[in-house]
Design a protein around this motif. Structure first.
Motif, PDB file in Angstrom:
ATOM      1  N   ASP A  42      34.874  53.322  26.591  1.00  0.00           N
ATOM      2  CA  ASP A  42      34.438  52.225  25.723  1.00  0.00           C
ATOM      3  C   ASP A  42      33.395  52.596  24.677  1.00  0.00           C
ATOM      4  OD1 ASP A  42      32.299  52.580  27.446  1.00  0.00           O
ATOM      5  OD2 ASP A  42      32.609  50.697  28.526  1.00  0.00           O
ATOM      6  N   ASN A  43      33.066  53.874  24.553  1.00  0.00           N
ATOM      7  CA  ASN A  43      32.047  54.281  23.579  1.00  0.00           C
ATOM      8  C   ASN A  43      32.700  54.678  22.258  1.00  0.00           C
ATOM      9  OD1 ASN A  43      29.906  55.330  22.179  1.00  0.00           O
ATOM     10  ND2 ASN A  43      29.594  57.093  23.541  1.00  0.00           N
ATOM     11  N   VAL A  44      32.500  53.850  21.245  1.00  0.00           N
ATOM     12  CA  VAL A  44      33.186  54.072  19.967  1.00  0.00           C
ATOM     13  C   VAL A  44      32.660  55.337  19.270  1.00  0.00           C
ATOM     14  CG1 VAL A  44      31.710  52.690  18.434  1.00  0.00           C
ATOM     15  CG2 VAL A  44      34.146  52.742  18.017  1.00  0.00           C
ATOM     16  N   LEU A  45      31.456  55.785  19.655  1.00  0.00           N
ATOM     17  CA  LEU A  45      30.885  56.993  19.040  1.00  0.00           C
ATOM     18  C   LEU A  45      31.036  58.231  19.934  1.00  0.00           C
ATOM     19  CD1 LEU A  45      27.535  55.629  17.499  1.00  0.00           C
ATOM     20  CD2 LEU A  45      29.690  56.072  16.319  1.00  0.00           C
ATOM     21  N   ALA A  46      31.868  58.129  20.977  1.00  0.00           N
ATOM     22  CA  ALA A  46      31.989  59.259  21.914  1.00  0.00           C
ATOM     23  C   ALA A  46      32.453  60.514  21.176  1.00  0.00           C
ATOM     24  CB  ALA A  46      32.984  58.921  23.021  1.00  0.00           C
ATOM     25  N   ARG A  47      31.714  61.594  21.358  1.00  0.00           N
ATOM     26  CA  ARG A  47      32.153  62.878  20.792  1.00  0.00           C
ATOM     27  C   ARG A  47      32.918  63.592  21.892  1.00  0.00           C
ATOM     28  NH1 ARG A  47      27.443  64.940  16.663  1.00  0.00           N
ATOM     29  NH2 ARG A  47      27.145  62.923  15.691  1.00  0.00           N
ATOM     30  N   VAL A  48      34.209  63.312  21.912  1.00  0.00           N
ATOM     31  CA  VAL A  48      35.056  63.836  22.978  1.00  0.00           C
ATOM     32  C   VAL A  48      35.059  65.362  22.921  1.00  0.00           C
ATOM     33  CG1 VAL A  48      37.374  63.783  23.965  1.00  0.00           C
ATOM     34  CG2 VAL A  48      36.512  61.804  22.710  1.00  0.00           C
ATOM     35  N   ALA A  49      34.824  65.980  24.080  1.00  0.00           N
ATOM     36  CA  ALA A  49      34.832  67.449  24.184  1.00  0.00           C
ATOM     37  C   ALA A  49      33.869  68.096  23.183  1.00  0.00           C
ATOM     38  CB  ALA A  49      36.260  67.989  23.991  1.00  0.00           C
ATOM     39  N   ASP A  50      32.742  67.459  22.964  1.00  0.00           N
ATOM     40  CA  ASP A  50      31.742  67.909  21.985  1.00  0.00           C
ATOM     41  C   ASP A  50      31.453  69.407  22.127  1.00  0.00           C
ATOM     42  OD1 ASP A  50      29.548  68.349  20.425  1.00  0.00           O
ATOM     43  OD2 ASP A  50      28.236  66.884  21.410  1.00  0.00           O
ATOM     44  N   PRO A  51      31.761  70.199  21.100  1.00  0.00           N
ATOM     45  CA  PRO A  51      31.531  71.642  21.212  1.00  0.00           C
ATOM     46  C   PRO A  51      30.062  72.002  21.437  1.00  0.00           C
ATOM     47  CG  PRO A  51      32.924  71.164  19.321  1.00  0.00           C
ATOM     48  CD  PRO A  51      32.421  69.842  19.835  1.00  0.00           C
ATOM     49  N   ILE A  52      29.145  71.197  20.917  1.00  0.00           N
ATOM     50  CA  ILE A  52      27.718  71.527  21.109  1.00  0.00           C
ATOM     51  C   ILE A  52      27.351  71.371  22.587  1.00  0.00           C
ATOM     52  CG2 ILE A  52      25.347  70.919  20.454  1.00  0.00           C
ATOM     53  CD1 ILE A  52      26.493  69.968  17.765  1.00  0.00           C
ATOM     54  N   PHE A  53      27.836  70.304  23.170  1.00  0.00           N
ATOM     55  CA  PHE A  53      27.620  70.030  24.603  1.00  0.00           C
ATOM     56  C   PHE A  53      28.189  71.187  25.439  1.00  0.00           C
ATOM     57  CE2 PHE A  53      28.423  66.318  27.835  1.00  0.00           C
ATOM     58  CZ  PHE A  53      27.130  66.417  28.318  1.00  0.00           C
ATOM     59  N   THR A  54      29.421  71.545  25.145  1.00  0.00           N
ATOM     60  CA  THR A  54      30.060  72.639  25.888  1.00  0.00           C
ATOM     61  C   THR A  54      29.311  73.947  25.652  1.00  0.00           C
ATOM     62  OG1 THR A  54      32.158  71.548  25.457  1.00  0.00           O
ATOM     63  CG2 THR A  54      32.290  73.780  26.347  1.00  0.00           C
ATOM     64  N   GLY A  55      28.913  74.162  24.386  1.00  0.00           N
ATOM     65  CA  GLY A  55      28.222  75.410  24.043  1.00  0.00           C
ATOM     66  C   GLY A  55      26.943  75.579  24.854  1.00  0.00           C
ATOM     67  N   ILE A  56      26.246  74.476  25.099  1.00  0.00           N
ATOM     68  CA  ILE A  56      25.012  74.558  25.897  1.00  0.00           C
ATOM     69  C   ILE A  56      25.367  74.971  27.334  1.00  0.00           C
ATOM     70  CG2 ILE A  56      23.041  73.258  26.815  1.00  0.00           C
ATOM     71  CD1 ILE A  56      23.202  71.505  24.284  1.00  0.00           C
ATOM     72  N   ALA A  57      26.432  74.358  27.864  1.00  0.00           N
ATOM     73  CA  ALA A  57      26.856  74.715  29.237  1.00  0.00           C
ATOM     74  C   ALA A  57      27.211  76.192  29.310  1.00  0.00           C
ATOM     75  CB  ALA A  57      28.050  73.862  29.653  1.00  0.00           C
ATOM     76  N   VAL A  58      27.914  76.676  28.259  1.00  0.00           N
ATOM     77  CA  VAL A  58      28.312  78.091  28.233  1.00  0.00           C
ATOM     78  C   VAL A  58      27.056  78.960  28.234  1.00  0.00           C
ATOM     79  CG1 VAL A  58      29.449  79.894  26.856  1.00  0.00           C
ATOM     80  CG2 VAL A  58      30.468  77.602  26.997  1.00  0.00           C
ATOM     81  N   GLU A  59      26.145  78.649  27.314  1.00  0.00           N
ATOM     82  CA  GLU A  59      24.969  79.516  27.152  1.00  0.00           C
ATOM     83  C   GLU A  59      24.031  79.469  28.352  1.00  0.00           C
ATOM     84  OE1 GLU A  59      23.760  80.697  23.577  1.00  0.00           O
ATOM     85  OE2 GLU A  59      21.606  80.485  23.890  1.00  0.00           O
ATOM     86  N   LYS A  60      23.829  78.284  28.904  1.00  0.00           N
ATOM     87  CA  LYS A  60      22.856  78.150  30.002  1.00  0.00           C
ATOM     88  C   LYS A  60      23.494  78.428  31.361  1.00  0.00           C
ATOM     89  CE  LYS A  60      19.653  76.031  27.333  1.00  0.00           C
ATOM     90  NZ  LYS A  60      18.469  76.762  26.887  1.00  0.00           N
ATOM     91  N   GLY A  61      24.806  78.525  31.399  1.00  0.00           N
ATOM     92  CA  GLY A  61      25.471  78.695  32.698  1.00  0.00           C
ATOM     93  C   GLY A  61      25.311  77.448  33.562  1.00  0.00           C
ATOM     94  N   ALA A  62      25.164  76.277  32.911  1.00  0.00           N
ATOM     95  CA  ALA A  62      24.978  75.027  33.659  1.00  0.00           C
ATOM     96  C   ALA A  62      26.268  74.656  34.387  1.00  0.00           C
ATOM     97  CB  ALA A  62      24.595  73.907  32.701  1.00  0.00           C
ATOM     98  N   ASP A  63      26.136  74.118  35.590  1.00  0.00           N
ATOM     99  CA  ASP A  63      27.335  73.598  36.264  1.00  0.00           C
ATOM    100  C   ASP A  63      27.486  72.098  36.013  1.00  0.00           C
ATOM    101  OD1 ASP A  63      25.234  72.817  37.872  1.00  0.00           O
ATOM    102  OD2 ASP A  63      26.041  73.645  39.732  1.00  0.00           O
ATOM    103  N   VAL A  64      26.374  71.420  35.754  1.00  0.00           N
ATOM    104  CA  VAL A  64      26.409  69.999  35.392  1.00  0.00           C
ATOM    105  C   VAL A  64      25.415  69.780  34.257  1.00  0.00           C
ATOM    106  CG1 VAL A  64      26.002  67.628  36.165  1.00  0.00           C
ATOM    107  CG2 VAL A  64      26.927  69.304  37.774  1.00  0.00           C
ATOM    108  N   LEU A  65      25.886  69.041  33.269  1.00  0.00           N
ATOM    109  CA  LEU A  65      25.074  68.765  32.088  1.00  0.00           C
ATOM    110  C   LEU A  65      25.342  67.301  31.768  1.00  0.00           C
ATOM    111  CD1 LEU A  65      23.583  70.520  29.875  1.00  0.00           C
ATOM    112  CD2 LEU A  65      25.765  70.748  28.758  1.00  0.00           C
ATOM    113  N   THR A  66      24.288  66.540  31.486  1.00  0.00           N
ATOM    114  CA  THR A  66      24.570  65.148  31.127  1.00  0.00           C
ATOM    115  C   THR A  66      23.848  64.785  29.845  1.00  0.00           C
ATOM    116  OG1 THR A  66      24.672  62.871  31.947  1.00  0.00           O
ATOM    117  CG2 THR A  66      22.739  64.116  32.598  1.00  0.00           C
ATOM    118  N   LYS A  67      24.528  63.986  29.005  1.00  0.00           N
ATOM    119  CA  LYS A  67      23.902  63.563  27.746  1.00  0.00           C
ATOM    120  C   LYS A  67      22.975  62.397  28.019  1.00  0.00           C
ATOM    121  CE  LYS A  67      26.967  64.934  24.040  1.00  0.00           C
ATOM    122  NZ  LYS A  67      27.839  64.595  22.937  1.00  0.00           N
TER     123      LYS A  67
END
Ligand code: UTP
Length: 502
Positions: free
Chosen positions: A247-272
């Motif tokens: 229901d979020n009209v501004l959802a950035r689906v599969a946001d590359p920045i979000f994913t990029g942080i997980a990649v760089e930090k080795g995070a297993d869970v990341l929440t906006k």
């Protein structure tokens, strides 16, 4: 199935069979089937255990600064680095997006699932939230292909429905998916489980004389429902799973920045998160006895709720927007068909059949629905991060009917128009005050094409500034040249071989 057998199965819930003698054969079959499919003692146990708060509060602390990435504090280069890492993961087919679309939309009061409703914007396939999201996925894949031409990664899109939203959502997606240019094989639709609703004393309710009232088991029902699809995702090479609300009209689906942080930090869970302001009724992401979790506003208590940090912000400033990223390995660690999280109680108005067989529509809450919450798995994380974004840029949910005046269709549209305006202003457009514009969803993921393309065009001295007054007017004469300019700009970011990137 004989009546005696059914009576045995329902145990103390004998009222469920009160109207047996009035039912025709089909209705009896339906009721028998439902009774046989239910585990009455497990449901009763869930009701009893939900009376206690699922996770007791011990010592609450904010998420430490080193695990709190704030987008506004990142340099341009850092953002670009994360974006490129995320885009690279997309190019390699490592990213999946899961949309939570099983909710009943009771506040909105719509008989159609939220994701399928017309937005009145006409910028996406079927003019719906799901159409908007499909177009963004297609656009991201294109951007990833342009940046990494030797890869052809697809974003797997998983749509979680529930009993009541499944059929209309499937029908809607049959049109949306091809219109957005996505492949049918990259879309998986699956349904979460339902759980019975209860009266205040823990008795089951009848929706009609032959149907026990059930409701979806909360968005945390995701983990059991998705379990059987994880091996398939693993096989396709998926490593990162973005989970967001329909229901979020501004959802950035599969946001590359979000994913990029997980990649760089080795995070297993990341929440906006977004910055919480005093008195805002949102959940706060924090540590409870050193373990990440979300606490409700009421659980924080008056003192902690308003306590300030030395930087002037609230100490517990991480407001949740139900937007998470999990690694596939994290999910594989606990997702099984029988996995379930502790249930939370929600007091609701639930229609029911009374002892006289009359359907009663209560005007005040009369019953309890049990829900699991996606975020209750945070405590299983070994490397947890939060990513703070700006509320006005990424969060505008459709929750209520227009009469509420907040989180309704008109506020969603306004938020999208404001965000569009921001993109265009950053590109150098001077827009007349009050002009409302939207951009076709497949033209831009989050303003990036305009940031690259339009500053160049606007500076062209042959074009009168007045021509740029209206975006629509400016953009309508799009021609190949302009598209090529945009692509050239994008291709500057091109990497020779995506497989070599981390
Ligand atoms: P909400 O809690 O806002 O619920 O869900 P809702 O159904 O949309 O609206 P109300 O509360 O009945 O008015 C947040 C997200 O979680 C999904 C919803 O579809 C929405 O995307 N959800 C909720 C599920 O997928 N399953 C559920 O059982 C509940």
């Amino acid at each position: 199935m004989s009546l005696e057998k059914l009576q045995e199965k329902v145990g103390t819930q004998k009222h469920l069979l009160d109207f047996w003698n009035e039912l025709n054969e089909t209705e009896r079959d339906q009721l028998s089937e439902q009774v046989l499919s239910m585990d009455f003692s497990a449901c009763h146990a869930a009701f009893v255990s939900s009376a206690q708060p699922p996770l007791p509060i011990k010592e609450l602390r904010p998420i430490p600064d080193e695990r709190h990435v704030i987008k506004a504090h990142l340099s341009k280069d850092e953002v670009e680095n994360y974006w490129n890492k995320g885009l690279n993961a997309i190019a390699k087919g490592q990213v999946a997006a899961v949309v939570l679309a099983g909710g009943q939309a009771s506040r909105l009061g719509s008989d159609q699932p939220k994701g399928t409703l017309p937005l009145g914007l006409h910028i996406s396939p079927q003019d719906s939230l799901l159409g908007l999201q499909a177009a963004k996925i297609a656009k991201l894949e294109l951007l990833a292909r342009e940046a990494y031409p030797d890869c052809n990664g697809k974003i797997q899109w998983l749509v979680m429905t529930s009993k009541s939203t499944d059929e209309p959502t499937r029908k809607h997606l049959e049109k949306v998916v091809p219109e957005a240019g996505l492949l049918l094989e990259q879309v998986t639709i699956f349904s979460q489980d339902n759980i019975p609703a209860f009266d205040m004393s823990g008795n089951f309710l009848l929706a009609d004389k032959h149907t026990i009232t059930t409701s979806p088991n909360g968005n945390g029902g995701l983990f059991s429902a998705i379990s059987k699809y994880l091996p398939g995702l693993d096989k396709r090479g998926v490593k990162y799973v973005h989970v967001y609300c329909v229901d979020n009209v501004l959802a950035r689906v599969a946001d590359p920045i979000f994913t990029g942080i997980a990649v760089e930090k080795g995070a297993d869970v990341l929440t906006k998160t977004v910055e919480r302001k005093p008195g805002e009724l949102v959940g706060s992401v924090c540590l409870n006895d050193g373990v990440p979790r979300i606490v409700e506003y009421s659980e924080l208590g008056a003192e902690l709720e308003s306590q300030k940090a030395p930087n002037g912000r609230l100490l517990f400033c991480a407001g949740s927007i139900a937007n998470h990223l999990f690694t596939l390995d994290f999910l594989k660690g606990f997702c099984t068909p029988s996995f379930h999280l502790p249930y939370h109680r929600a007091l609701k108005k639930i229609s029911y059949v009374d002892a006289n067989g009359v359907v009663v529509k209560p005007t005040a809450p009369n019953g309890i629905k049990l829900e699991q919450f996606v975020f209750d798995v945070f405590d299983l994380s070994k490397n947890f991060y939060i990513f703070e974004v700006k509320n006005e840029q990424e969060f505008a949910p459709l929750k209520n009917a227009e009469s509420a005046g907040v989180d309704c269709l008109s506020t969603c549209r306004r938020s999208l128009a404001n965000e569009t305006r921001r993109w265009l202003k950053e590109s150098g457009f001077v827009l007349p005050k009050g002009l409302v514009t939207y951009i076709k969803a497949d033209e831009t993921y989050a303003g990036e094409v305009f940031l690259i393309l339009f500053p160049k065009i606007c500076k062209d001295p042959k074009i009168k500034p007045s021509r740029w007054a209206s975006f629509e007017e400016a953009y309508r004469p799009t021609n190949r040249d302009r598209e090529e300019t945009a692509l050239k700009c994008l291709n500057r970011e091109k990497r020779p071989n995506c497989k070599n990137e981390q």
